[in-house]
Each structure stands twice: as C-alpha cells, then as structure tokens.
Design an enzyme around this catalytic site. Structure first.
Site, PDB file in Angstrom:
ATOM      1  N   LYS A 171      44.847  39.336  46.119  1.00 63.40           N
ATOM      2  CA  LYS A 171      44.265  39.962  46.901  1.00 63.40           C
ATOM      3  C   LYS A 171      43.323  38.753  47.690  1.00 63.40           C
ATOM      4  CE  LYS A 171      39.346  39.856  44.520  1.00 63.40           C
ATOM      5  NZ  LYS A 171      38.223  39.889  42.481  1.00 63.40           N
TER       6      LYS A 171
ATOM      7  N   CYS B 219      40.058  44.168  42.483  1.00 63.94           N
ATOM      8  CA  CYS B 219      38.611  44.297  41.528  1.00 63.94           C
ATOM      9  C   CYS B 219      37.541  44.436  43.084  1.00 63.94           C
ATOM     10  CB  CYS B 219      38.013  42.964  41.242  1.00 63.94           C
ATOM     11  SG  CYS B 219      36.287  42.915  40.185  1.00 63.94           S
TER      12      CYS B 219
ATOM     13  N   VAL C 185      32.280  42.730  37.469  1.00 61.93           N
ATOM     14  CA  VAL C 185      30.611  42.196  37.077  1.00 61.93           C
ATOM     15  C   VAL C 185      29.705  43.017  37.837  1.00 61.93           C
ATOM     16  CG1 VAL C 185      31.748  39.585  36.817  1.00 61.93           C
ATOM     17  CG2 VAL C 185      30.540  40.390  38.889  1.00 61.93           C
TER      18      VAL C 185
ATOM     19  N   GLU D 139      42.654  42.811  36.336  1.00 58.72           N
ATOM     20  CA  GLU D 139      42.806  41.621  37.133  1.00 58.72           C
ATOM     21  C   GLU D 139      42.734  40.083  36.238  1.00 58.72           C
ATOM     22  OE1 GLU D 139      39.444  40.554  39.420  1.00 58.72           O
ATOM     23  OE2 GLU D 139      40.239  39.635  40.496  1.00 58.72           O
TER      24      GLU D 139
HETATM   25  C1  ACM Z   1      35.963  40.643  40.849  1.00 58.51           C
HETATM   26  O1  ACM Z   1      36.400  40.706  42.191  1.00 58.51           O
HETATM   27  N1  ACM Z   1      36.729  40.519  40.038  1.00 58.51           N
HETATM   28  C2  ACM Z   1      34.089  40.626  40.922  1.00 58.51           C
END
Ligand code: ACM
Length: 261
Positions: free
Chosen positions: A108, A141, A168, A38
């Site tokens: 996203k 992510c 994370v 990402e």
């Molecule tokens: C994230 O979605 N980059 C933690």
C-alpha cells in the site's frame, strides 16, 4: 468472466478463525478472480508496532498457504491483504495468488491515519499482472482517494482493479463509480464489516463491498453489516475500449502537456 468478493467480519488476531469464516462463505463457489478484504486474517486496529510485527508474515506464510487452498477450491485467482514482513520492515500488502504460486504482491502506497505508525509505505511501483486472458492491478483501501492510483493501473492496461479494503469513511463506494468511469475499468472493492475498539481507536467498518463496472454502474453492493459473497459475470472487453463515443477516447484525449502532474 466471473468476478467476485467476500465481505468478512474478522476477529482481531485470530487468523485460523478468520480463514475458516472465508472457507465457509466460499463453500461450493467458483469464479475467475475473488477479492478478499485488506488485512483479512489479522484485523486492522493495532495498538503498537510490535503487535503488527507479531502478526506479519513472509510471502510463504500461513496466509499465502490459505489463499492457495482457496484458489484450488474455487478455481479462481485470489487477492487478499496481509501484513508483509520483509527485511525488518512491515508493509500493509495484498497478494495475488494462484493454486500454486504467489503471483504478485502490492505494498500500500498511501497509508491511512495510524497505519503510518505501524507500516512502511509501499516502495514498489504500481503494476499489473496478466492472468490467462485478463489483466489485473491491485490497490488497497485508502488508495481510492488518490485518483492517480486507479489512473496508473488503467494506463498500465488493467481490465480489473482488485481493491482490498477496510473502509472507515463513507465516501469510497461512490468514488469508485467515478474511478471506474474515468478509467473505463472494472473494480472489485472487498470490504469488511464490524467494529474494532482497541487502544484509543474505535473503528466501524462500512461493509457495502462493491463491484463497479467500466461505465460507473454498480453491479453488486453488499449489505453494510452482514458477511456476504457475490459473483458477477462481466464482459471484460468493455474495459479495453476506451471510447466514450465516436469522438472521445478517455486515454487518447488526455492533455498531459496542460496538467501540472
Ligand atoms: C484504510 O485505508 N484502511 C482506511
């Protein structure tokens, strides 16, 4: 079929240096599909919306050009994250790129933490793309925590989920075994390493990029703190047979009439 990922250690805001790092990591390598993290060119931890806007690009920007170059060198299609600029909005997006074209862009849909301050949430339906003999869907992510994301891609017919990440939290790698098992799809989770301390935020990215098989088996797991590249040969057809055994088919056995969503 050969699938792979690059695990990177980007420098915030330094696109050219981040491109060069990937070029070096991929020297002499080839595959059918390669996934990058990402926001691989920009870094992740913004301190203002303006900062993110200044790093955003159209789909014919320098990041798309770089991805086409990498596609040419590796003979692969490439998926990688970028900040997409479209009509005064910016999105945390990933693009799927061939040697010559941007084949598709995913925005996203589940934004994490302060991403909600910088980015507009994805506004396009999940979809898959057919490339030569395989079908791929993209997610980014934090989408992993919503099982509907991988399920939707699988029901649309994805063989492989290209999962660009800047993880994370420590849970995703384990969760992806379940996502793949419950959908009988392959997934390529490309994560980054390193630490970004910017403004009030201090993120350590968890590395451990992963290729997960249709049966939940982990086929590749990267170190948590080193840049890394790995390629794995898969039997794509395994993702097309949704039978768990002679009695159970994980798609046909679903009981949507009894679900509340
Ligand atoms: C994230 O979605 N980059 C933690």
């Amino acid at each position: 079929m050969i699938i792979g990922y690059v695990q990177t250690d980007p420098i915030f805001g330094e696109k050219e240096q981040n491109f060069l790092q990937i070029e070096n990591l991929l020297k002499g390598k080839g595959a059918d599909i390669i996934v990058l993290p990402e926001l691989f060119a920009t870094g992740y931890t913004f301190i203002s919306k303006e900062e993110a806007v200044n790093l955003a690009e159209d789909i014919d920007g320098i990041t798309a050009k770089f991805l086409k170059k990498i596609a040419n060198r590796t003979n692969a299609v490439i998926v990688g994250g970028f900040i997409e600029n479209d009509n005064h909005k910016i999105y945390n997006s990933a693009m799927l790129v061939s040697k010559t074209d941007v084949i598709g862009v995913y925005r996203k849909i589940h934004l994490y933490y302060k991403e909600k301050l910088w980015f507009s949430p994805g506004d396009k339906k999940l979809r898959i793309y057919e490339i030569n003999n395989f079908k791929v869907g993209m997610m980014i992510c934090f989408d992993w925590i919503f099982p509907e994301t991988a399920r939707s891609l699988a029901l649309l017919g994805a063989d492989i989920i290209a999962h660009s990440a800047n993880l994370v939290l420590p849970f995703c790698q384990k969760a992806m075994a379940t996502r793949c098992l419950e959908n009988r799809v392959f997934a390529i989770t490309s994560n980054r390493i390193g630490n970004e301390i910017r403004g009030e935020d201090n993120f350590t990215f968890t590395g451990r990029s992963q290729i997960t098989s249709y049966n939940g088996e982990v086929l590749s797991s990267a170190p948590k703190d080193k840049t890394y590249v790995e390629f794995v040969e898969i039997e794509l057809e395994k993702a097309r047979d949704k039978h768990l055994n002679e009695f159970n088919n994980i798609v046909a056995d679903r009981r949507p009439d009894y679900y509340s969503m």
